[in-house]
Scaffold this motif. Sequence first.
Motif, short mmCIF file in Angstrom:
data_model
loop_
_atom_site.label_atom_id
_atom_site.label_comp_id
_atom_site.label_asym_id
_atom_site.label_seq_id
_atom_site.Cartn_x
_atom_site.Cartn_y
_atom_site.Cartn_z
N ASP A 77 42.81 52.40 28.77
CA ASP A 77 42.18 51.36 27.95
C ASP A 77 42.47 50.51 29.19
N ALA A 78 42.92 50.45 29.77
CA ALA A 78 42.93 48.81 31.29
C ALA A 78 41.92 48.93 31.96
N ALA A 79 41.34 50.72 32.27
CA ALA A 79 39.84 50.08 32.91
C ALA A 79 39.16 50.08 31.94
N ILE A 80 39.22 50.80 31.02
CA ILE A 80 37.42 49.92 30.82
C ILE A 80 37.52 48.52 29.25
N SER A 81 38.73 47.63 29.61
CA SER A 81 38.81 47.26 29.15
C SER A 81 38.76 45.86 30.68
N ALA A 82 39.08 46.26 31.46
CA ALA A 82 38.64 45.67 32.83
C ALA A 82 36.87 45.53 33.19
N MET A 83 36.71 46.57 32.87
CA MET A 83 34.84 46.79 32.60
C MET A 83 34.13 45.63 31.73
N LEU A 84 34.84 45.82 30.39
CA LEU A 84 34.19 45.35 29.76
C LEU A 84 34.15 43.93 29.40
N GLY A 124 34.78 41.69 31.97
CA GLY A 124 34.35 40.95 32.66
C GLY A 124 32.71 40.38 33.29
N TYR A 125 31.99 40.96 32.06
CA TYR A 125 30.84 41.03 31.47
C TYR A 125 30.06 39.83 32.08
N ARG A 126 29.00 39.45 32.56
CA ARG A 126 28.88 37.74 31.72
C ARG A 126 27.29 37.83 30.77
N HIS A 127 26.68 38.81 30.50
CA HIS A 127 25.61 39.17 29.67
C HIS A 127 26.27 39.96 29.01
N PHE A 128 27.23 40.98 28.22
CA PHE A 128 27.42 41.44 27.60
C PHE A 128 28.39 40.63 26.92
N GLY A 129 27.78 40.53 25.00
CA GLY A 129 29.44 39.53 25.15
C GLY A 129 29.93 41.37 24.26
N ILE A 130 31.68 41.33 23.84
CA ILE A 130 31.96 41.68 23.28
C ILE A 130 32.27 42.00 21.63
N GLY A 131 31.76 42.74 21.08
CA GLY A 131 31.11 42.53 19.08
C GLY A 131 30.28 43.57 18.85
N PHE A 132 30.63 43.20 17.08
CA PHE A 132 30.36 44.75 16.54
C PHE A 132 28.84 43.96 16.36
N SER A 133 27.43 45.21 15.31
CA SER A 133 26.54 44.86 15.16
C SER A 133 25.93 44.34 15.93
N TYR A 134 24.37 44.54 16.26
CA TYR A 134 23.30 44.54 17.22
C TYR A 134 22.54 44.21 16.72
N VAL A 180 28.05 44.93 23.73
CA VAL A 180 28.58 46.66 23.86
C VAL A 180 29.37 46.49 23.37
N LEU A 181 30.58 47.32 22.42
CA LEU A 181 31.83 47.06 22.09
C LEU A 181 32.15 49.43 22.38
N PRO A 182 33.88 49.56 22.53
CA PRO A 182 33.65 50.52 23.15
C PRO A 182 34.75 51.05 21.58
N SER A 183 34.97 52.21 21.27
CA SER A 183 35.22 53.00 19.84
C SER A 183 35.57 54.63 20.91
N ALA A 190 22.52 44.33 37.33
CA ALA A 190 23.85 44.23 37.84
C ALA A 190 25.08 43.71 37.25
N ASP A 191 25.41 43.46 36.04
CA ASP A 191 26.50 43.19 35.28
C ASP A 191 26.98 44.64 34.77
N LEU A 192 26.92 45.90 35.20
CA LEU A 192 27.04 46.68 34.52
C LEU A 192 27.36 47.49 35.81
N GLU A 193 26.60 47.24 37.56
CA GLU A 193 26.73 47.60 38.04
C GLU A 193 28.40 46.79 38.88
N ALA A 194 28.80 45.49 38.54
CA ALA A 194 29.87 44.68 38.70
C ALA A 194 30.82 44.99 37.66
N GLY A 195 31.03 45.50 36.59
CA GLY A 195 31.09 46.49 35.60
C GLY A 195 33.19 47.61 35.82
#
Length: 387
Positions: free
Chosen positions: A315-322, A324-334, A341-344, A374-379
């Motif tokens: 969970d810590a690694a996934i949280s670190a990835m998500l 720090g994203y600049r362009h992917f907001g963490i949230g429901f819907s689409y 982006v949404l962890p599940s 670039a955002d995915l790669e940094a994540g």
Amino acid sequence: MKKPTRIVQSGRGGKYAPGMINVPVYHASTIVFPTVAELRQAVARRNAQVLYYGRRGTPTQWALADAITDLEGGAGCVLYGSGLAAITASILAFVKTGDHLLMTDSVYEPTRAFCDNVLKGLGIETTYYDPLLGGAIAGLMRPNTTIVFTESPGSLTFEIQDIPAIAAAAHAAGAVVLNDNTCASPLNLRVLDLGADVAIHSLTKYVVGHSDAMLGAAVANQANLARLQRGGYLHGHAASPDDCYLALRGLRTLEPRMKQGGATALRLANWLKQRPEVDRVLHPALPDCPGHDIWRRDFTGTSSLFSIVLKHGSDAAISAMLDGYRHFGIGFSYGGFESLVLPSNPSGVRTATTWTGPLIRFHAGLEDPDDLIADLEAGLERFNAAL
């Protein structure tokens, strides 16, 4: 008429607002009549788009309902205050105490919660089935099965269902087929043409397209429209005219938004597929996605939504990835213009099938694909550093 033209033209014209390109927002509750005779005439035609009472609709709601009906190829549409309301009201329109419902195991989690709580309390039994069962669903039908509920692609995990085979089995047993068509949209899949009886949408997502309105719709074929309309009316459903206006505005750009989002999502999916951290990419357009051959047969395009399954990760690694994203907001819907982006963990909401591995769902917005990559790669660099 081709779909892009239909999207631009449906729900417009002199029928709703003579001379205006866009239908105005009509706010109304009480409608008054010059005479008793005219009131009685309105009562007699209350499902025929005549001003009767605000909950029955105004030109703003009628224009949206007509546009969605046209895109789905149905006989009529009922609007609701949210996508979940469209789902629950549609189900309740076709079940009663003692009935049995077949529900795809990949369904949107709030739909599952409704079945396991509300329907169960009403004495209606739900059986969850493997979304890839196809025509073999006939073996699960009971004499009291009244609904087979489908969702293709599946929520989070993107299985593609064989709607024609499922519909044939359901209809042979006297059941109706309801389909949550939100993820595909009426642009990419017309489920009524494939045998479904009711197509359900969270218009909140792709149709509104700007993450600023809650709205749902259900479109029925001729044989089931009256029952759907009666259910919506008796449960008191009504859609806000302001939200309907936003949906009509968003609808006009559905085709270019879906095309760009779909192209970006496919590019991101193929990039992620090459990453060593990724076990699987769940995107219906990829040959190894469950149901891909059916997707090629039935769908006319792809959407902005897909998931990945990581090989491992805390969970810590996934949280670190998500985080720090600049362009992917963490949230429901689409379905909006912004990437999400949404962890599940689907394992907690599966009963007919099993699930393993941490899942991340992505919605590709209208940003430049290079910026998103670039955002995915940094994540992924943050993910690896936190392992």
